[in-house]
Design an enzyme around this catalytic site. Structure first.
Site, PDB file in Angstrom:
ATOM      1  N   GLU A   1      51.239   4.518 -33.583  1.00 13.46           N
ATOM      2  CA  GLU A   1      52.313   3.546 -33.842  1.00 13.46           C
ATOM      3  C   GLU A   1      51.893   2.777 -35.081  1.00 13.46           C
ATOM      4  OE1 GLU A   1      54.989   3.086 -31.733  1.00 13.46           O
ATOM      5  OE2 GLU A   1      54.234   4.764 -30.586  1.00 13.46           O
TER       6      GLU A   1
ATOM      7  N   CYS B   1      55.746  -5.364 -36.904  1.00 15.91           N
ATOM      8  CA  CYS B   1      55.964  -4.047 -37.524  1.00 15.91           C
ATOM      9  C   CYS B   1      57.444  -3.734 -37.741  1.00 15.91           C
ATOM     10  CB  CYS B   1      55.321  -2.952 -36.690  1.00 15.91           C
ATOM     11  SG  CYS B   1      56.023  -2.842 -35.030  1.00 15.91           S
TER      12      CYS B   1
END
Ligand code: NAD
Length: 477
Positions: free
Chosen positions: A249, A283
């Site tokens: 990720e 993010c």
């Protein structure tokens, strides 16, 4: 000063006084608040051996029993979450309110993953041979090596531990060097719970040593990593030595598209809030804006007003604030370099534009207008409270520019037109698109990025199955 940390291996806290220590800083004051042991690779060997031993019987337990442990941990989080939220605020710099949301979400996440116990399903597949049955079993992968970033450190422990344990794996966790204290608080929560020794392990240390040792270990079966694309690439290279499965990720460069029919007030508020959330260190926060030319000036004025309103300060200080510090000096320097380079290339700053790293590491909420696609600020992950804006002539141009990136995590569009929203949903090359809002993702969704934003994903059914392997059995009757 908080108590020094100790690795948690085989169900025990292992005090290693001979190890070097790294200071843990409060980013809003620059003061040292604790020390973290810099473990060597032998600690990883011990943790993986303990995890391997524990996994065998854990994997044989009914999933519902495994789920009971997740529920016991979530109950502890709810009972004792308040001081953990303060600790997260202290070591990471996020607002106390957001830290409380992180802790509460972590408890909910474990309960959600526990619910999957009765829903993990295999398959029975039709065979070409007479009298044959084909069964597809879903099994645990074995030992999960979890490597964490610092931006949502407590939630990320459970985002990996929850699906790993309920599907029958054991886990070795390496917290970020920046935020090890909440991990130690998590270990304290486990005290007195009925947990097989070695099922859950925490090893503190650097990425170059402990992180590498986890990725290179032949008995780690899945590396579940959240962090930057650069580290993700190194992790893949290390994992390649043993052909170890990776779940990555990574970073993002989320475009926000604002069309001329959008509710500009809603768009400006959502984009500014997203850009300042956790000081821009999320993010999936809006990292660049493409706004249609007829409303570009209006949108920029509104977003500038929103960013100017943000009160910046110490999350645990006396006054009410909207944004805290950035994680460290190098974060501030990276953001400032991107801003300077954009200004040198012709962008205009409408608010903010300065940082400081004296007693604490802060950057002002910043808006840059007149940006172009070739500027670094439009191409590299900023990971700070800086919003670059570029004007475009159409939805098609906005989609082309949005897709012109090496990342592919999240994206957003603001419009009142259903067909524009659907066209964007079809054509944006990202793992997630938000329509008329910004982050966050839901635990029942699937958080996954394209291109350099990662491999595999987290959350929901698809995230759960990342922690399983398939075993097909052919039975001739
Ligand atoms: P980072 O990559 O610098 O560090 C993450 C972790 O990797 C740390 O624990 C570090 O010690 C470890 N590490 C460093 N080098 C290593 C190596 N060679 N081998 C193994 N481990 C190593 O990232 P960060 O600064 O902690 O986090 C910020 C980044 O994380 C941003 O790019 C952000 O976008 C990304 N992020 C992504 C998501 C997502 O869900 N996609 C969520 C949060 C953060």
């Amino acid at each position: 000063m908080n108590a020094p940390l100790a690795n948690y291996i085989g169900g025990k806290l292992i005090d290693s006084p001979s190890l070097d220590r790294l200071p843990v800083l409060n980013p809003s004051t620059g003061r040292v608040i604790s020390e973290m042991p810099v473990s060597k690779s032998d600690a990883v060997d011990e943790a993986v051996a303990a995890a391997r031993k524990a996994q065998v019987s854990w994997g044989r337990r009914p999933a519902i029993q495994r789920a009971n442990l997740l529920r016991a941990i979530s109950a502890r989080i709810r009972e004792r979450g308040e001081p953990i939220a303060r600790l997260i605020s202290e070591e990471q710099g996020k607002l106390l309110g957001l830290a409380k949301v992180e802790v509460a979400f972590a408890a909910d996440y474990l309960d959600y993953m526990a619910e999957w116990a009765r829903r993990i399903e295999g398959e029975i597949i039709e065979s070409d041979r007479p009298g044959e049955n084909i069964f597809l079993f879903r099994k645990p992968v074995g030992v999960v090596g979890a490597i964490l970033p610092w931006n949502f450190p407590f939630f990320l422990i459970v985002r990996k531990l929850g699906p790993a344990l309920v599907t029958g794996n054991s886990i070795v966790i390496k917290p970020s060097e920046e935020t090890p204290l909440n991990a130690a608080a998590f270990v304290q929560l486990l005290d007195g719970l009925d947990i097989p020794e070695g099922l859950i392990n925490f090893v503190y240390g650097t990425g170059a040593c402990v992180g590498e040792a986890i990725c290179a270990h032949p008995h780690v079966d899945l590396i579940s990593f959240t962090g930057s694309a650069a580290t993700g690439s190194r992790i893949m290279a290390t994992a390649a030595r043993n052909i170890t499965k990776v779940n990555l990720e990574l970073g993002g460069k989320a475009p926000a598209i604002v069309l001329k029919d959008a509710d500009l007030d809603k768009a400006a508020k959502a984009v500014a809030a997203s850009r300042c959330l956790n000081s821009g260190q999320v993010c999936n926060a809006a990292e660049r804006v493409y706004v249609e030319r007829p409303v570009a000036e209006d949108f920029a004025a509104r977003v500038t007003a929103e960013m100017k309103r943000m009160r910046v300060g110490d999350p645990l200080g006396a006054s009410e604030i909207d944004m805290g510090p950035m994680i460290n000096r190098s974060g501030v320097e990276k953001v400032d370099e991107l801003v300077r380079s954009a200004l040198d290339s012709g962008a205009t700053v409408t608010t903010g534009g300065k940082g400081r790293s004296d007693e604490g590491t802060y950057y002002e909420p910043t808006v840059l207008t007149g940006c172009r696609q070739d500027m670094d600020v439009m191409r590299k992950e900023i990971f700070g409270p800086v919003l670059p804006i570029m004007s475009v002539d159409s939805l098609e141009e906005a989609i082309d520019l949005a897709n012109d990136t090496e990342y592919g995590l999240t994206s957003s569009i603001y419009t009142e037109s259903l067909s524009a929203a659907l066209k964007a949903s079809r054509e944006l090359g990202f793992g997630e698109t938000y329509i008329n809002r910004e982050n966050f993702e839901a635990m029942q969704g699937f958080h996954a990025g394209n291109r350099k934003s990662g491999i595999g994903g987290a959350d929901g059914k698809h995230g759960l199955y990342e922690y399983t392997s398939t075993h097909v059995v052919y039975m001739q009757t």
